[in-house]
Design a protein around this motif. Structure first.
Motif: not given
Length: 135
Positions: A23-32, A35
């Motif tokens: 979940d954290c990985s997916r959230i970070n990818e979405d945020r990247e 951006d």
């Protein structure tokens, strides 16, 4: 003393941890991605926001056009339903679209016109026949 079962096993803790990491990985990818898109298209976004804020409502019809429509309305106030030929003529003389003409008459009738009682009865009679029959 607390048994191992009551405290939970180490297998259960591990499976929950993997899901959290995904979940954290997916959230970070979405945020990247967000951006990156914002950096690339921020100029377009601000231009679009500015354009949309200008286009809120066009406003009233031109004064001359409203006056022409009101003149027609006042002449035909007993039955303010222009024919198709009337609408074409009004569109040409006002410079408005037929859709604008139609909308103006719809709004004008809703806001300012109430058919007389005699007219209401005659319309009903023409649709359904007389209410009372002679014996």
């Amino acid at each position: 003393m607390v048994s191992d079962e009551a405290a939970g096993s180490s297998d259960e803790d591990g499976s929950g941890g993997e899901a959290d990491v995904q979940d954290c990985s997916r959230i970070n990818e979405d945020r990247e991605l967000k951006d990156k898109l914002l950096r690339k298209y921020s100029g377009y976004i601000s231009t679009l926001k500015h354009a949309f804020s200008k286009q809120k409502k066009k406003g009233k019809l031109p004064k001359e056009a409203r006056q022409i429509l009101l003149n027609w309305w006042n002449i035909h106030n007993k039955w303010p339903y222009p024919t198709e030929a009337d609408k074409v003529a009004l569109a040409e003389s006002t410079g408005l679209d037929q859709k604008q003409i139609n909308n103006w008459f719809i709004n004008q009738r809703k806001r300012h016109w109430k058919p007389s009682e005699n007219m209401q009865f005659s319309v009903v009679d023409s649709l359904y026949g007389p209410f009372f029959m002679n014996d």
